[in-house]
Enzyme design. Structure first.
Site, PDB file in Angstrom:
ATOM      1  N   THR A  17     -18.043  -7.000 -28.843  1.00 38.03           N
ATOM      2  CA  THR A  17     -18.133  -7.482 -27.469  1.00 38.03           C
ATOM      3  C   THR A  17     -16.760  -7.484 -26.815  1.00 38.03           C
ATOM      4  O   THR A  17     -15.739  -7.640 -27.486  1.00 38.03           O
ATOM      5  CB  THR A  17     -18.675  -8.916 -27.403  1.00 38.03           C
ATOM      6  OG1 THR A  17     -17.660  -9.839 -27.857  1.00 38.03           O
ATOM      7  CG2 THR A  17     -19.931  -9.086 -28.236  1.00 38.03           C
ATOM      8  N   ASP A  18     -16.744  -7.333 -25.507  1.00 36.80           N
ATOM      9  CA  ASP A  18     -15.518  -7.617 -24.772  1.00 36.80           C
ATOM     10  C   ASP A  18     -15.222  -9.108 -24.914  1.00 36.80           C
ATOM     11  O   ASP A  18     -16.108  -9.916 -25.244  1.00 36.80           O
ATOM     12  CB  ASP A  18     -15.652  -7.217 -23.298  1.00 36.80           C
ATOM     13  CG  ASP A  18     -14.304  -6.925 -22.647  1.00 36.80           C
ATOM     14  OD1 ASP A  18     -13.265  -7.329 -23.202  1.00 36.80           O
ATOM     15  OD2 ASP A  18     -14.290  -6.290 -21.586  1.00 36.80           O
ATOM     16  N   CYS A  19     -13.998  -9.481 -24.643  1.00 38.13           N
ATOM     17  CA  CYS A  19     -13.552 -10.830 -24.978  1.00 38.13           C
ATOM     18  C   CYS A  19     -14.145 -11.871 -24.022  1.00 38.13           C
ATOM     19  O   CYS A  19     -13.869 -11.859 -22.821  1.00 38.13           O
ATOM     20  CB  CYS A  19     -12.035 -10.887 -24.971  1.00 38.13           C
ATOM     21  SG  CYS A  19     -11.345  -9.795 -26.230  1.00 38.13           S
ATOM     22  N   GLY A  20     -14.983 -12.743 -24.592  1.00 33.07           N
ATOM     23  CA  GLY A  20     -15.668 -13.754 -23.800  1.00 33.07           C
ATOM     24  C   GLY A  20     -16.951 -13.271 -23.163  1.00 33.07           C
ATOM     25  O   GLY A  20     -17.577 -14.008 -22.391  1.00 33.07           O
ATOM     26  N   ALA A  21     -17.383 -12.047 -23.492  1.00 32.19           N
ATOM     27  CA  ALA A  21     -18.564 -11.482 -22.828  1.00 32.19           C
ATOM     28  C   ALA A  21     -19.835 -12.266 -23.136  1.00 32.19           C
ATOM     29  O   ALA A  21     -20.731 -12.358 -22.286  1.00 32.19           O
ATOM     30  CB  ALA A  21     -18.737 -10.016 -23.221  1.00 32.19           C
TER      31      ALA A  21
END
Length: 719
Positions: free
Chosen positions: A268-272
């Site tokens: 995942t992208d960071c915090g997605a």
């Protein structure tokens, strides 16, 4: 049997016993000769459930009882090892795309991964398991730069799917290496998918897109990189047609895993995942979200929801331990391929050390890439400069002595950063009077410096434009008034006024050098300059590269990987993701400079050596060749660009780049360039049939200087 023979037999039996015992106690997951799946399964059965869950987050705490050290998965290498101290700083990605040289980008990527391995080896030897010191790189960014307002467009390879796929493949294969057993590093294709702004809304934005544009434009490069063996894919923050990318059944399951048969890691992208609750309002509890992410195929989260809430999902029977095993499998496979569970002696990359970081070879690559990235947009004949004609040079402008404009975003640091004024002064030599003045800042429209000195110099080099704090990612471009994006194509107003005042003060030559990571309004300053060079954010050797171009040591060969529009009013709304009216593929209005544009100090003529055939079918490949002759006064590099124009049909692109080759041609010399285009590449998505289709009709193949300037043309039919 004599005593000596008895002793030998006893020793041999003892050695065999020790070897057999050792083989029995060495876990299978440490056996480099065992099949990968068997090793992964062995480790999965060795780990406890809690240990497995702990390894689903990017900050993996390690497993002390198994001597598995902690590991931080997050690393960046967009144009050099980033955020980890000393490293070679290559030109920003958009600048490397402007080189149109995938072979050179492959070499650059190989250098980046060499430095990555060296830094990893050195840090691990000191038991430093640090953020940004690992071997898993969340690069490249292969999103399509569909709109010049997007601040992160500088991280991409431009607006064209084919160029993006070509450069992205070169980067990935260069980064991951060619060893049959081990990955040199693990690259990552991001952000999957349909992700290109607005930055301010990215955590809640829903990109609405039809199936045709999704397949032909936004997914094209991702599919090519999957086919090239990219180790990881990162899902994006946004939704696509209502589905959050990181739990999207359409993107992750139907397309990526089922259609493309992707077996690599999905991160995942960071915090997605947090965005799915906080921004997209799709779940009201993290346990259910964690379960949805695992079932969608997520292996690793840049965040903490999986580590903190998968157990709750198990308790609620939303997941099984088998689901957790399936998720962790992707992470363990990547670690196995990187050699994490093997002896360093078996890994060809384990010997890299400090001499592999920012060494002479890497700095030469950075210089070559910077030289090939810069785009000559205007030249009234003043360039290249003849040194003997200029006893005094004024170098001025807000970016002339700036290191910031060399970096771009996501960068390393070193002590070899050569600013533009430094490069020019060094190249001009000690017998030339080189003067410097900042000239202006980014906001003051009333006060300027260096005007008088410019009027008393033989030539002025004015370095103006944007910086990475004016355009970039949300938060990083902290001076952007649009959350990292641009609200306008305009250069800073003080820079335009500064050029005007310079022109009013002197009739002597002025060369404008523009720094930016995107389309900007060159027309506002072009009337006041005899030549204009677009330098992008050119990396550590930016100053040297510019000087080499100015003084004619090399002929400029950069080409625009994006269209330079005249006005944002010519474009659809920024939030509209449909491709009609965007990029050279669908844009039909006048432009400042077309995709693929760039001037040279020399000239080239083309002739057919092998023309395309008159007709083709789906199973065929178009093969053709041209002879390129250098008809100018100096050696130079030429970019051979081949475009396809399609039969008139609803929603067809106007034209598309489908083959390219950069070649060096000596003065008065010739070179033959052979290119090929598989007919399967000309298929378009049929929305009714939900599949690829080669449409019948008359096509044109054009050898061109840029998307708007054809040189040779040949039609063919598909029946």
């Amino acid at each position: 049997m004599n005593y000596l023979i008895k002793q030998v037999i006893t020793a041999v039996l003892l050695l065999l016993s020790i070897t057999f015992s050792s083989a029995q106690t060495t876990p299978l997951y440490h056996d480099a000769n065992a099949p990968e799946d068997a090793r992964v399964n062995d480790l999965l059965h060795t780990l406890t459930l809690k240990e497995k869950i702990d390894m689903l987050g990017y900050v993996s705490p390690g497993v002390q009882r198994l001597d598995i050290p902690a590991y931080n998965w997050w690393n960046e290498g967009l144009h050099g090892v980033a955020r980890a101290g000393e490293a070679t700083v290559f030109p920003q990605a958009i600048g490397m795309a402007a080189s149109f040289n995938d072979s050179l980008l492959h070499d650059v990527a190989a250098a980046i991964s060499t430095e990555a391995r060296a830094k990893y080896n050195l840090s691990v030897a000191m038991n430093r398991r640090l953020w940004y010191m690992g071997l898993t790189f969340w690069s490249p960014n292969i999103n399509i730069f569909r709109d010049p307002r997007w601040g992160r467009g500088q991280e991409t390879y431009g607006e064209d799917p084919f160029l993006t796929a070509t450069m992205g493949t070169a980067y990935v294969t260069g980064m991951q290496g060619s060893d049959p057993t081990y990955l040199k590093v693990a690259a990552c294709a991001k952000h999957f998918a349909v992700h290109s702004g607005p930055e301010a809304d990215r955590h809640s934005f829903n990109a609405i897109i039809d199936e045709k544009d999704l397949r032909e434009t936004y997914l094209y490069a991702f599919h090519k990189l999957v086919n090239a063996g990219v180790a990881s894919v990162m899902c994006a923050y946004n939704r696509v047609n209502g589905e959050p990318c990181c739990i999207s059944e359409t993107l992750l399951q139907t397309i990526l895993q089922k259609e493309w048969n992707y077996k690599g890691q999905l991160v995942t992208d960071c915090g997605a995942l947090n965005d799915i609750i906080d921004g997209h309002k799709m779940f009201d509890n993290k346990a259910a979200l964690a379960a949805a992410a695992i079932k969608a195929g997520i292996n690793l989260e840049c965040g903490s929801i999986l580590q903190s809430d998968v157990q709750a999902a198990l308790d609620k029977k939303l997941l099984t331990e088998g689901d957790v095993n399936n998720a962790l499998r992707g992470n363990l496979r990547t670690q196995m391929k990187l050699g994490f569970y093997d002896s360093a002696a078996t890994n060809p990359y384990s010997s890299y050390g400090a001499d592999s970081v920012n060494n002479n070879y890497h700095r030469k690559l950075a210089l070559q890439m910077a030289e090939e990235s810069m785009v000559l947009l205007k030249n009234d004949g003043i360039l290249p400069l003849q040194k003997d004609n200029y006893a005094s040079i004024m170098v001025a402008g807000a970016n002339a002595a700036s290191s910031e404009v060399l970096f771009g975003n996501y960068h390393g640091v070193n002590n070899n950063m050569h600013t533009f004024v430094e490069g020019i002064a060094k190249a001009a030599g000690p017998a030339t009077a080189v003067n410097y003045d900042q000239g202006s800042d980014y906001t003051d429209t009333a006060r300027f410096g260096g005007i008088w000195a410019a009027g008393n110099s033989d030539i002025t080099i004015a370095v103006i434009g944007l910086t990475p704090v004016l355009e970039g990612e949300e938060g990083d471009a902290f001076l952007s008034l649009s959350g990292g994006d641009k609200a306008t194509l305009s250069l800073p107003k003080p820079h335009i006024l500064f050029l005007q005042k310079l022109r009013a003060a002197t009739k002597k030559p002025i060369v404008a050098v523009v720094t930016a990571g995107s389309d900007v309004d060159i027309a506002a300053i072009a009337p006041y300059a005899d030549a204009v060079i677009l330098a992008w954010y050119p990396g550590e050797e930016g100053g040297t590269a510019l000087a080499n171009i100015l003084f004619g040591n090399v002929s400029p060969s950069g080409r625009l990987p994006v269209t330079f529009y005249k006005s944002l009013s010519d474009l659809p709304d920024y939030k509209d993701y449909n491709m009609q009216g965007r990029t050279y593929r669908y844009f039909t209005k006048p432009v400042q400079y077309p995709f693929g544009y760039g001037l040279s100090y020399t000239s080239f003529d083309y002739t057919w050596k092998q023309q395309p055939l008159a007709a083709y079918t789906l199973k065929d490949t178009i093969r053709f060749a041209v002879q390129v002759r250098n008809t100018g006064a100096m050696d130079g590099n030429e970019v051979v660009q081949a475009y396809i124009a399609y039969p008139n049909s609803k929603d067809m692109p106007v034209k598309e780049l489908k083959a390219l080759k950069k070649v060096a041609v000596s003065k008065n010399g010739t070179t033959n360039v052979t290119l090929h285009i598989p007919m399967s590449e000309l298929q378009k998505w049929d929305a009714q049939q939900h599949g690829w289709k080669l449409y019948k009709g008359t096509y044109t193949i054009a050898i061109a200087k840029n998307a708007n300037e054809y040189i040779l043309q040949k039609t063919f039919t598909v029946k």
